[in-house]
Motif scaffolding. Structure first.
Motif, PDB file in Angstrom:
ATOM      1  N   ASP A  72      -3.197  -3.255  -7.515  1.00  0.00           N
ATOM      2  CA  ASP A  72      -3.847  -1.958  -7.253  1.00  0.00           C
ATOM      3  C   ASP A  72      -4.428  -1.876  -5.853  1.00  0.00           C
ATOM      4  O   ASP A  72      -5.152  -0.929  -5.524  1.00  0.00           O
ATOM      5  N   THR A  97       3.266   6.464  -4.947  1.00  0.00           N
ATOM      6  CA  THR A  97       4.468   6.931  -5.646  1.00  0.00           C
ATOM      7  C   THR A  97       4.985   5.903  -6.645  1.00  0.00           C
ATOM      8  O   THR A  97       6.058   6.069  -7.215  1.00  0.00           O
ATOM      9  N   GLY A  98       4.248   4.803  -6.820  1.00  0.00           N
ATOM     10  CA  GLY A  98       4.638   3.801  -7.808  1.00  0.00           C
ATOM     11  C   GLY A  98       5.559   2.717  -7.289  1.00  0.00           C
ATOM     12  O   GLY A  98       6.120   1.962  -8.082  1.00  0.00           O
ATOM     13  N   MET A 139       0.497  -1.417  -4.965  1.00  0.00           N
ATOM     14  CA  MET A 139       1.456  -0.370  -5.330  1.00  0.00           C
ATOM     15  C   MET A 139       1.143   0.916  -4.577  1.00  0.00           C
ATOM     16  O   MET A 139      -0.027   1.281  -4.401  1.00  0.00           O
TER      17      MET A 139
END
Length: 504
Positions: free
Chosen positions: A202, A188-189, A185
Motif C-alpha cells: 500500500d 489503477t491497481g 500499488m
C-alpha cells in the motif's frame, strides 16, 4: 446571508443551559495531548472517543468532537516548534521556522506566534463558514480532479524554494520524495514495487516516515549536546515573552490574513485540506517577503503563515461536511460517523431545515477557539518545559515514543522500521545539506497528485489541455498560480532594479 431568526435560535441552543459546553474543555485538552505526541493523530483521538458521544445529544457530541479537532490542530504545532516533530502532516511548515527559533532560545516567542496565529486563523475560518457556507458549498461541488491537480501542484512548487544554498539540491530531494511515493500499488491497481516487502504493497506509511525524517533524525543529530537550548538563561518559560510573541503576530497582517483565507478555501476541498494549505501559505509568505533569505532560519512570519492556514483549514473542511455531507479528511470522516449515529445527514436539506443547529455548531466552534487561547496559553507552561530536560533523557524517551507511534499507526513492524529508515535518511540528508522537508512534501503529495492526474486523464479522454478550457475554475486557478510563481518574483526583481538605479 445570515438568517437572523436561526441565529437567535442557535444562541438559545448554546446558552440556554451550560450542558453543551461541559465537554468542550476536556475535548480541547484531549486534542492538545494527542496532537503533541508523535504518531497520535487527531483523527485517532476523535475515533477513540467517538463512543463517548453515543449517550450525548447531537449538538453536545459535535462540540466535544470538534473541540478535539481544534485542540489537536494547535497541539501538533507545539511539538513542531519545540522538537522539530510535526504532530501531523498539517504542521510540517510550522517546523521550518518554529524549530530554528526554539534552538535560538526564542521558543517562548515562537509558541506565542503559533498560538495567536492558530486562534486568528481558526476564527477567520469559522466566520467565513458562517457567512459563506452555501456559496462555498456550490464552489466545492464544482471542484473536480483537474482543479485538485492544480492545487496540489501549487503545493509541490514549494519544493524548489526549500534550500537556500542550492535549488538543485531542493529539486533533487523533492524528486526523491516523489519517487518514494510511487512504492506500492498504483491508484489503477498496478503493482510497481514493494522492495520485496509485503508491508509496502500500500506504499510507504507517510506519518511514520515523517516522524523518522523530522524527529528521529534531528534527535540523532543532537547527540553530544546537552540541551535543546544551550544558553541556560534562555530556557525559562515566560508568559511575558509568550504574550510578546502573540502580539508580534499582528505585525504581519498580510501574512496572517492571506494564510487564513488560503487555509479556509483549500481546506474546503475534499482530500486536500490542511496538509497542502499550510505548505501553500508558507510558500506564498516566503515568495512575497522582502527578506526571503530569513525563512528556514527562524523567521516569525513563517510560523504565522503555517499556523494560520493550518487552523483556518478546519473551518474549510467543515464546509463540505455540513453543506454536502462529504468528509474532507479523516477527522471529518469521524464527524460524519457521529452524524450517522444521531440520524443526521449533512447536505443542502440539513442547512435548509436545521439552520439553527448548523449555526450553533459554528458558533460553538468560535467559542472553542476563544477557550483555546486561554487553555493553550496555560498548557504552554507545561509543554514548554521540554527545553529544560537534558538531552540524555529526552533523546531516548522521544525515540521510543516515535517507534511506538509508528507501530500504533500501521499496526505492524513496518511502522517502527519506517521510522528507523527515514531517521537514517534524514540524518544523512542534513549532513549533506539537502532539505528533508522537500522529500516529505514529495512523498506526501506524490500519490495524491497521481490519483488526481489519473482521474483527470480518464475524464478528459486523454486531452487534459482541452478539458481545462472547459473548466473555468481550474483555468483561473492555474493562471493565478503562474502569476504568483512567475509574476511576483519578476515584479520584485524589477523593483530592485529601479531602486538600484535611483541610488546611482
Amino acid at each position: 446571508m445570515i438568517d437572523q431568526f436561526a441565529l437567535s435560535q442557535a444562541l438559545d441552543l448554546l446558552f440556554s443551559s451550560f450542558t453543551p459546553w461541559l465537554w468542550v474543555i476536556p475535548g480541547l485538552l484531549i486534542g492538545l495531548v494527542f496532537g503533541s505526541i508523535p504518531g497520535l493523530q487527531i483523527s485517532m483521538a476523535m475515533a477513540v472517543f467517538l463512543p463517548v458521544t453515543f449517550s450525548m445529544d447531537f449538538l453536545q457530541a459535535m462540540l466535544f468532537l470538534t473541540s478535539i479537532f481544534t485542540g489537536g490542530a494547535y497541539g501538533g504545532g507545539v511539538t513542531a516548534i519545540l522538537m522539530n516533530i510535526p504532530g501531523s502532516s498539517s504542521s510540517i511548515a510550522t517546523a521550518f521556522d518554529g524549530y530554528p527559533m526554539a534552538r535560538q532560545g526564542k521558543h517562548n516567542e515562537a509558541l506565542g506566534l503559533g498560538l495567536a496565529a492558530s486562534v486568528v486563523g481558526a476564527f477567520v475560518g469559522y466566520i467565513l463558514l458562517m457567512l459563506l457556507i452555501q456559496p462555498l458549498a456550490a464552489f466545492v461541488l464544482k471542484i473536480g480532479p483537474l482543479e485538485m491537480v492544480v492545487v496540489v501542484l501549487w503545493g509541490l512548487t514549494l519544493i524548489a524554494t526549500l534550500n537556500d544554498s542550492s535549488m538543485a539540491k531542493g529539486l533533487l530531494a523533492g524528486f526523491f520524495g516523489l519517487m518514494l511515493s510511487q512504492i506500492g500499488m498504483s491508484t489503477t491497481g498496478v503493482m510497481r514495487t514493494s522492495v520485496g516487502m509485503p508491508y509496502l504493497i500500500d506504499g510507504l506509511p507517510v506519518v511514520p516516515a515523517m516522524i523518522g525524517i523530522f524527529a528521529a533524525a534531528e534527535l540523532l543529530r543532537l547527540r553530544g549536546e546537552t540541551y535543546l537550548v544551550q544558553n541556560e538563561a534562555q530556557r525559562d518559560i515566560s508568559f511575558g515573552r509568550i504574550l510578546k510573541g502573540a502580539g508580534e503576530t499582528f505585525k504581519y497582517p498580510g501574512v496572517l490574513i492571506r494564510g487564513s483565507l488560503l487555509g479556509a478555501v483549500i481546506g474546503a476541498i475534499p482530500g486536500v485540506g490542511s496538509s497542502v494549505a499550510n505548505l501553500v501559505s508558507y510558500g506564498e509568505a516566503k515568495r512575497t517577503s522582502k527578506t526571503p533569505e530569513r525563512f528556514g532560519k527562524g523567521a516569525p512570519e513563517g510560523v504565522v503563515a503555517a499556523e494560520s492556514a493550518n487552523s483556518s483549514s478546519e473551518g474549510g473542511s467543515m464546509t463540505a461536511l455540513l453543506a454536502l455531507g462529504i468528509p474532507g479528511g479523516a477527522a471529518t470522516a469521524v464527524l460524519l460517523a457521529a452524524f450517522s449515529f444521531h440520524n443526521i445527514i449533512g447536505g443542502p436539506s440539513f442547512i435548509r431545515n436545521q439552520t439553527d443547529v448548523v449555526y450553533s455548531i459554528i458558533l460553538g466552534n468560535l467559542g472553542q477557539v476563544l477557550l483555546l487561547a486561554v487553555l493553550g496559553l496555560l498548557s504552554l507552561r507545561l509543554l514548554g518545559l521540554v527545553v529544560r530536560v537534558p538531552l540524555s533523557y529526552l533523546v531516548p524517551s522521544v525515540l521510543a515514543m516515535c517507534a511506538w507511534g509508528g507501530y500504533g499507526i500501521t499496526g505492524t513492524i513496518a511502522g517502527p522500521l519506517t521510522v528507523a529508515g527515514f531517521a537514517a535518511l534524514g540524518w544523512l540528508m542534513r549532513r549533506n545539506n539537502y532539505p528533508v522537508a522537500a522529500t516529505v512534501i514529495g512523498l506526501l503529495l506524490g500519490r495524491m497528485m497521481e490519483g488526481e492526474l489519473v482521474r483527470t486523464m480518464q475524464i478528459s479522454g486523454g486531452n487534459p489541455l482541452r478539458y481545462m478550457l472547459e473548466r473555468p475554475i481550474a483555468l483561473v486557478l492555474f493562471i493565478i498560480m503562474l502569476l504568483v510563481l512567475v509574476g511576483a518574483p519578476a515584479l520584485k526583481a524589477l523593483k530592485r532594479r529601479r531602486q538600484a538605479r535611483a541610488e546611482v
